[in-house]
Enzyme design. Structure first.
Site, PDB file in Angstrom:
ATOM      1  N   GLY A 128       5.247   5.232   8.987  1.00  0.00           N
ATOM      2  CA  GLY A 128       4.408   6.421   8.884  1.00  0.00           C
ATOM      3  C   GLY A 128       4.234   7.093  10.227  1.00  0.00           C
ATOM      4  O   GLY A 128       5.071   6.963  11.126  1.00  0.00           O
ATOM      5  N   CYS A 181      11.851  10.922   8.837  1.00  0.00           N
ATOM      6  CA  CYS A 181      11.565  10.561  10.223  1.00  0.00           C
ATOM      7  C   CYS A 181      12.784  10.731  11.113  1.00  0.00           C
ATOM      8  O   CYS A 181      12.651  10.975  12.309  1.00  0.00           O
ATOM      9  CB  CYS A 181      11.043   9.127  10.293  1.00  0.00           C
ATOM     10  SG  CYS A 181      12.156   7.903   9.560  1.00  0.00           S
ATOM     11  N   GLU A 228       7.597   1.515  12.062  1.00  0.00           N
ATOM     12  CA  GLU A 228       8.611   2.569  12.065  1.00  0.00           C
ATOM     13  C   GLU A 228       7.860   3.886  11.991  1.00  0.00           C
ATOM     14  O   GLU A 228       7.247   4.220  10.985  1.00  0.00           O
ATOM     15  CB  GLU A 228       9.563   2.422  10.872  1.00  0.00           C
ATOM     16  CG  GLU A 228      10.787   3.301  11.013  1.00  0.00           C
ATOM     17  CD  GLU A 228      11.146   4.037   9.746  1.00  0.00           C
ATOM     18  OE1 GLU A 228      11.229   5.286   9.811  1.00  0.00           O
ATOM     19  OE2 GLU A 228      11.336   3.391   8.712  1.00  0.00           O
ATOM     20  N   GLU A 252       6.570  16.425  15.978  1.00  0.00           N
ATOM     21  CA  GLU A 252       7.230  16.244  14.692  1.00  0.00           C
ATOM     22  C   GLU A 252       6.591  17.168  13.662  1.00  0.00           C
ATOM     23  O   GLU A 252       5.386  17.089  13.395  1.00  0.00           O
ATOM     24  CB  GLU A 252       7.110  14.784  14.242  1.00  0.00           C
ATOM     25  CG  GLU A 252       7.870  14.495  12.964  1.00  0.00           C
ATOM     26  CD  GLU A 252       7.817  13.018  12.589  1.00  0.00           C
ATOM     27  OE1 GLU A 252       8.846  12.480  12.167  1.00  0.00           O
ATOM     28  OE2 GLU A 252       6.736  12.415  12.713  1.00  0.00           O
ATOM     29  N   LYS A 254       0.852  -1.187   0.000  1.00  0.00           N
ATOM     30  CA  LYS A 254       0.000   0.000   0.000  1.00  0.00           C
ATOM     31  C   LYS A 254       0.891   1.243   0.000  1.00  0.00           C
ATOM     32  O   LYS A 254       1.456   1.620   1.012  1.00  0.00           O
ATOM     33  CB  LYS A 254      -0.898  -0.017   1.237  1.00  0.00           C
ATOM     34  CG  LYS A 254      -1.524   1.312   1.651  1.00  0.00           C
ATOM     35  CD  LYS A 254      -2.482   1.890   0.637  1.00  0.00           C
ATOM     36  CE  LYS A 254      -3.177   3.126   1.208  1.00  0.00           C
ATOM     37  NZ  LYS A 254      -2.277   4.306   1.358  1.00  0.00           N
TER      38      LYS A 254
END
Length: 495
Positions: free
Chosen positions: A233, A289, A255, A390, A176
Site C-alpha cells: 500500500g 505501484c 511493498e 505518486e 485485511k
C-alpha cells in the site's frame, strides 16, 4: 462458487456479520452501490487472532507433512482457476478494472498457489558444516499468526502472494482487504475455507477481515499474537506499520509506492517503445505501484516521440471494464478520481503543459463513473510535485534528456525506487543503465511482466523485503539451529 452473503465475513473460521461500521461497495463504472459489507471491528480481530493461533498450533495442521500441506495449496489453486470467470467479474465490478486484466489476476493467483506448493514440496533444510564434535542442522518453523494487509488495486493477486507462502510455511493468516474492494477477497476466503474444511483442517487458519485501515488494519498489526506483518500500500501507512513492527520486534515486509522512470534511448525501437510506454502507465488506468509514470526520452527523439505518443494516447478507448473494447477503465473510486484530478491541476499551476487528457471524459456514458482521461504532461522541472509524488492514475510526465549521467541523476532523484523501464537496442547500455538506476525491478524492452519465481521488492521509500521467488516461504518462517553432540568425551565441567 456460492453466492457471497452481503452481511458475512470470515471470522475465527465462521461466516458471520462483523461488528464494525458497514461498508458500501460501489461500482466505479456507474456509481451504483453493489452491496453492503458489515465490516470487522477490533473485537472481531481479537477473536480471529486467538482462533488463528489455536488453529496454527493444532496438531492436525502443525504436524502436517510438507507434501500433504502442498496438496492443500494445489487444491486452492485449482479452485481459483475453476472460478476464474466469477472472480474476474466480481473484481471488475468492485475495482472497475477490465475483465481481461481481472481474469489474468485470478489466474495469476492460481499460479502463485501452485508454484508455492511446488516450492514447498521441494524445500530442504540443511546439515551445516560442523566445526567441532557435533552435528549441526538448520531448520525452519512457522511463525504462528501472520498479517496480510492488502491494497485495492489488485486484490486477489496480492491475497495469493501473501496467503500462499504463509500457509505453506505452516502459519495462520489474518487477511485485511482494502475498504473499497473487499468482495473478491471474501470470495477468495470462501474457496480457501471450503478447501480447509474438505481437508479436515481448522477453518480458522484464514480470516478475512474487511474494514477501515485505521481500525481493522491497525488492530491486526498491533495484536500481540501477530508475529509477522505483510503490507502492500501507501508509503505513509507503510511507515506507520514499520514503527508498529519495530515496537513489537516482529518482521515486516512492505511493498510501497513508486514513481518509476521509463527511459527511451536514442537507439530505441520506436514502435516497441511507444507501445511499451503506453502500456506501462495507462494499463490498470495507472493504478499500479510499478506504473511507468515518468518518461525520459533522448533529446534527439523527444519532439517526434512525444508528438506520436500523444496522438496515440488520444485514441485510447475509455469505458467500463465490462466492455471488451475498453483500454482505460474507470478509477477505483470517485474520491480517488478527484485526487488524480487535483494532482493534474497542481501540475498546471506549476507550469506543466497538458498535452492530452487532463479532465474527466464528457458524455452520458461517463457521467456517473469515476473516469479520467489518459493524460500526458511536459514542461515541468524534475522538482515539480507531479514528477516526485505518486499520483496513482493515468498521468504521465515527460522530460527530455541529453546524456546518460544527467538521465541517471534525474531518474534517481526520487524518494522511490520500485521499478524502471529501458527501451534500447544496445544490450551493453541496457545492462549499464539497469545497474545504475535505483530500483528493485528493471524491465528492458518490456514492461509490467511478472513471474512468481522472480523476487519482487523495492528500495528507498518503495519498501522493505521481497515477495515471490524460490525462497518466498522462508520469509514466513523462523530459522532454528540444532546441535547433536558426537564426542564421547565429557564436557569440561562434567564433574
Amino acid at each position: 462458487m456460492p453466492r457471497i452473503p452481503a452481511d458475512e465475513i470470515l471470522i475465527a473460521g465462521q461466516w458471520r456479520r462483523g461488528r464494525g461500521t458497514p461498508i458500501h461497495t460501489v461500482d466505479p463504472a456507474d456509481g451504483t452501490v453493489l452491496t453492503t459489507v458489515h465490516a470487522a471491528s477490533a473485537e472481531d480481530v481479537d477473536e480471529a487472532a486467538h482462533a488463528a493461533a489455536a488453529a496454527a498450533a493444532a496438531p492436525e495442521w502443525r504436524d502436517l507433512a510438507p507434501h500433504v500441506r502442498a496438496r492443500l495449496l494445489y487444491r486452492i489453486g485449482d479452485a481459483i482457476e475453476a472460478h476464474a470467470d466469477d472472480l474476474s467479474a466480481l473484481q471488475t465490478a468492485d475495482t472497475g478494472k477490465t475483465l481481461g486484466e481481472t481474469r489474468a489476476l485470478a489466474l495469476s493467483a492460481a499460479g502463485t498457489f501452485r508454484y508455492t506448493a511446488a516450492a514447498l514440496e521441494t524445500g530442504e533444510d540443511a546439515l551445516t558444516p560442523s566445526r567441532g564434535p557435533y552435528l549441526t542442522m538448520s531448520t525452519h518453523e512457522p511463525i504462528g499468526v501472520v498479517a496480510a494487509i492488502n491494497p485495492w488495486n489488485s486484490p486477489i493477486a496480492s491475497d495469493a502472494q501473501k496467503a500462499a507462502p504463509a500457509l505453506a510455511g505452516g502459519n495462520a493468516v489474518l487477511l485485511k482487504p482494502a475498504e473499497w474492494t473487499p468482495l473478491v477477497s471474501l470470495a477468495f476466503g470462501r474457496l480457501v475455507h471450503r478447501a480447509l474444511a474438505e481437508a479436515g483442517l481448522p477453518t480458522a487458519l484464514l480470516a478475512v477481515l474487511p474494514g477501515r485501515g485505521s481500525v481493522v488494519g491497525d488492530a491486526i498489526a498491533r495484536h500481540p499474537l501477530v508475529g509477522r506483518i505483510g503490507f502492500t500500500g501507501g508509503t505513509a501507512t507503510g511507515r506507520a506499520i514499520a514503527r508498529v513492527a519495530a515496537d513489537k520486534l516482529v518482521p515486516a515486509s512492505l511493498e510501497l509506492g513508486g514513481k518509476s522512470p521509463t527511459i527511451v534511448r536514442e537507439d530505441a525501437e520506436v514502435e516497441q517503445a511507444l507501445a511499451g510506454v503506453m502500456y506501462g502507465i495507462f494499463s490498470s488506468s495507472g493504478q499500479s505501484c510499478i506504473a511507468g509514470s515518468r518518461l525520459f526520452v533522448h533529446a534527439s527523439l523527444y519532439d517526434t516521440f512525444v508528438t506520436e505518443l500523444v496522438r496515440r494516447v488520444r485514441g485510447l478507448r475509455v469505458g467500463p471494464g465490462t466492455s471488451p473494447e475498453t483500454q482505460v477503465a474507470p478509477l477505483v473510486h470517485h474520491a480517488h478520481r478527484d485526487g488524480v484530478a487535483a494532482a493534474v491541476e497542481r501540475a498546471r499551476a506549476e507550469g506543466g503543459r497538458v498535452l492530452c487528457g487532463g479532465a474527466a471524459p464528457q458524455g452520458e456514458r461517463y457521467a456517473k463513473g469515476a473516469y479520467y482521461l489518459p493524460t500526458v504532461i511536459d514542461s515541468l522541472p524534475n522538482s515539480a510535485r507531479a514528477c516526485q509524488e505518486e499520483i496513482f492514475g493515468p498521468v504521465l510526465v515527460a522530460q527530455p534528456y541529453e546524456d546518460e549521467d544527467d538521465l541517471v541523476a534525474r531518474a534517481n532523484d526520487s524518494v522511490y525506487g520500485l521499478a524502471c523501464g529501458i527501451w534500447t537496442r544496445d544490450a551493453r547500455a541496457a545492462l549499464r543503465l539497469g545497474r545504475r538506476i535505483e530500483a528493485g525491478t528493471v524491465w528492458i524492452n518490456t514492461y509490467k511482466q511478472f513471474s512468481v519465481s522472480t523476487p519482487f521488492g523495492g528500495v528507498k521509500d518503495s519498501g522493505l523485503g521481497i515477495e515471490k521467488g524460490r525462497d518466498l516461504i522462508r520469509a514466513y518462517q523462523r530459522q532454528k539451529s540444532l546441535y547433536w553432540g558426537t564426542d564421547t568425551t565429557p564436557l569440561p565441567w562434567a564433574n
